[in-house]
Design a protein around this motif. Structure first.
Motif, PDB file in Angstrom:
ATOM      1  N   UNK A 161       0.771  -1.181  -0.062  1.00 29.54           N
ATOM      2  CA  UNK A 161      -0.109   0.159   0.261  1.00 29.54           C
ATOM      3  C   UNK A 161       0.711   1.132   0.007  1.00 29.54           C
ATOM      4  N   UNK A 162       2.181   1.092  -0.201  1.00 25.49           N
ATOM      5  CA  UNK A 162       3.064   2.300  -0.341  1.00 25.49           C
ATOM      6  C   UNK A 162       3.519   2.025  -1.688  1.00 25.49           C
ATOM      7  N   UNK A 163       4.318   2.904  -2.212  1.00 29.87           N
ATOM      8  CA  UNK A 163       4.956   2.774  -3.521  1.00 29.87           C
ATOM      9  C   UNK A 163       6.411   3.769  -3.368  1.00 29.87           C
ATOM     10  N   UNK A 221       7.940  -9.514  -1.619  1.00 30.85           N
ATOM     11  CA  UNK A 221       7.338  -8.719  -2.452  1.00 30.85           C
ATOM     12  C   UNK A 221       6.093  -7.689  -1.993  1.00 30.85           C
ATOM     13  N   UNK A 222       6.604  -7.073  -0.987  1.00 35.65           N
ATOM     14  CA  UNK A 222       5.857  -5.909  -0.497  1.00 35.65           C
ATOM     15  C   UNK A 222       5.569  -5.976   1.143  1.00 35.65           C
ATOM     16  N   UNK A 223       4.182  -5.678   1.458  1.00 36.78           N
ATOM     17  CA  UNK A 223       3.915  -5.510   3.038  1.00 36.78           C
ATOM     18  C   UNK A 223       3.467  -6.738   3.470  1.00 36.78           C
ATOM     19  N   UNK A 271       1.920   6.502  -0.228  1.00 40.98           N
ATOM     20  CA  UNK A 271       0.997   5.834   0.275  1.00 40.98           C
ATOM     21  C   UNK A 271      -0.344   5.882  -0.824  1.00 40.98           C
ATOM     22  N   UNK A 272      -0.891   4.739  -0.931  1.00 39.32           N
ATOM     23  CA  UNK A 272      -2.001   4.692  -1.841  1.00 39.32           C
ATOM     24  C   UNK A 272      -3.324   5.322  -1.169  1.00 39.32           C
ATOM     25  N   UNK A 273      -3.179   5.604   0.234  1.00 40.06           N
ATOM     26  CA  UNK A 273      -4.434   6.609   0.527  1.00 40.06           C
ATOM     27  C   UNK A 273      -3.598   7.448   1.656  1.00 40.06           C
ATOM     28  N   UNK A 274      -4.222   8.680   2.217  1.00 37.70           N
ATOM     29  CA  UNK A 274      -3.903   9.717   2.748  1.00 37.70           C
ATOM     30  C   UNK A 274      -3.321   8.920   4.204  1.00 37.70           C
TER      31      UNK A 274
END
Ligand code: SF4
Length: 260
Positions: free
Chosen positions: A36-38, A89-91, A160-163
């Motif tokens: 959910x981060x990039x 591969x991610x969170x 982040x994919x949202x606030x």
């Protein structure tokens, strides 16, 4: 630039610059990143739409079997991991069965290598969930990301994919009562016309203030070491500068580990 993905549930053991001989566990899909981060420095490349890849997560049973088989084979060969690390591969905490999987890995660790530590590398966005927090409090090293105390920097640096409310995140990190390790990646560069630099005095002062509040057991300070999706526009922070940052953290009475 060439980034890479882990293509199995279990990977390694590898010699990790921060953790020693580490057996990795990838709870995410084997062919794409799930986060959910990039982060602009992410070694796994850019994030895919996480809603579309949920179905590709390994099940709790599959993770149990893969870890059981691997630890048993390592025991037979006389190979010993220092640490069993949830990364990949991610969170990892986005896995819906994360809590149960941590319980399983404690059982398997105790069966095969009771001296090995269990570590989770997380971006800390899910620590407001009681199930995730309680699982993290069961492991030996919960290593949680805080790259900046400023929302505007996190927005560019971590995307982040949202606030993400950074003040709330810092409060939640403080809620671990010191049973956590903070990881912070320092870098400089440019991304989409934004200058990126979390080593300025303004950044460091606010970050140190956050650390004073969080009181972590340790802070891992590091910089980029492999290819990033952004490429040459990002640069490493020198070992000397990282050491100076670490000295300021140590002055607060907090242990540090520096990897350059
Ligand atoms: S939190 Fe980790 S996995 Fe997610 S984008 Fe950032 S570096 Fe990559």
């Amino acid at each position: 630039m060439a980034t890479f993905l882990f293509d199995e549930i279990i990977f390694g053991p590898v010699k990790s610059r921060r953790l020693g001989v580490s057996l990795g566990i990838n709870l995410l899909p084997v062919n794409r990143k799930f986060c959910n981060f990039d982060c602009i420095y992410c070694e796994c490349g850019w994030s895919a739409d996480i809603e579309k890849v949920k179905s590709q997560l390994p099940t709790r049973g599959e993770v149990f079997t893969a870890l059981d088989n691997k630890l048993s084979a390592m025991k037979e060969k006389g190979e010993k991991p220092d640490v069993i690390t949830y990364a990949g591969n991610g969170e990892p905490t986005l896995h819906p069965e994360f809590h149960g999987i941590i319980d399983d890995s404690i059982v398997l660790r105790d069966k095969y290598f009771p001296a090995a530590r269990i570590a989770v590398l997380s971006n800390a966005t899910t620590i407001n969930r009681p199930d995730v927090k309680s699982a993290l409090l069961k492991v030996d090293m919960n290593i949680l990301k805080l790259d900046s105390a400023f929302e505007s920097t996190v927005k560019v640096h971590n995307q982040p994919n949202k606030h993400l409310d950074v003040r709330e995140l810092i409060n939640n990190l403080a809620g671990f009562g010191g049973n956590l390790i903070i990881q912070t990646l320092f870098l400089r560069g440019k991304y989409k016309e934004n200058l990126v630099d979390n080593t300025t005095e303004e950044e460091l002062s606010a970050w140190l203030k956050a650390l004073e509040k969080i009181k972590p057991a340790e802070v891992m300070i590091y910089t980029i070491s492999r290819d990033t999706p952004v490429g040459a526009e990002l640069s490493k922070v020198s070992a000397g500068e990282l050491a100076k940052i670490a000295a300021r953290v140590e002055k607060l009475g907090i242990k540090t580990q520096v990897s350059s």
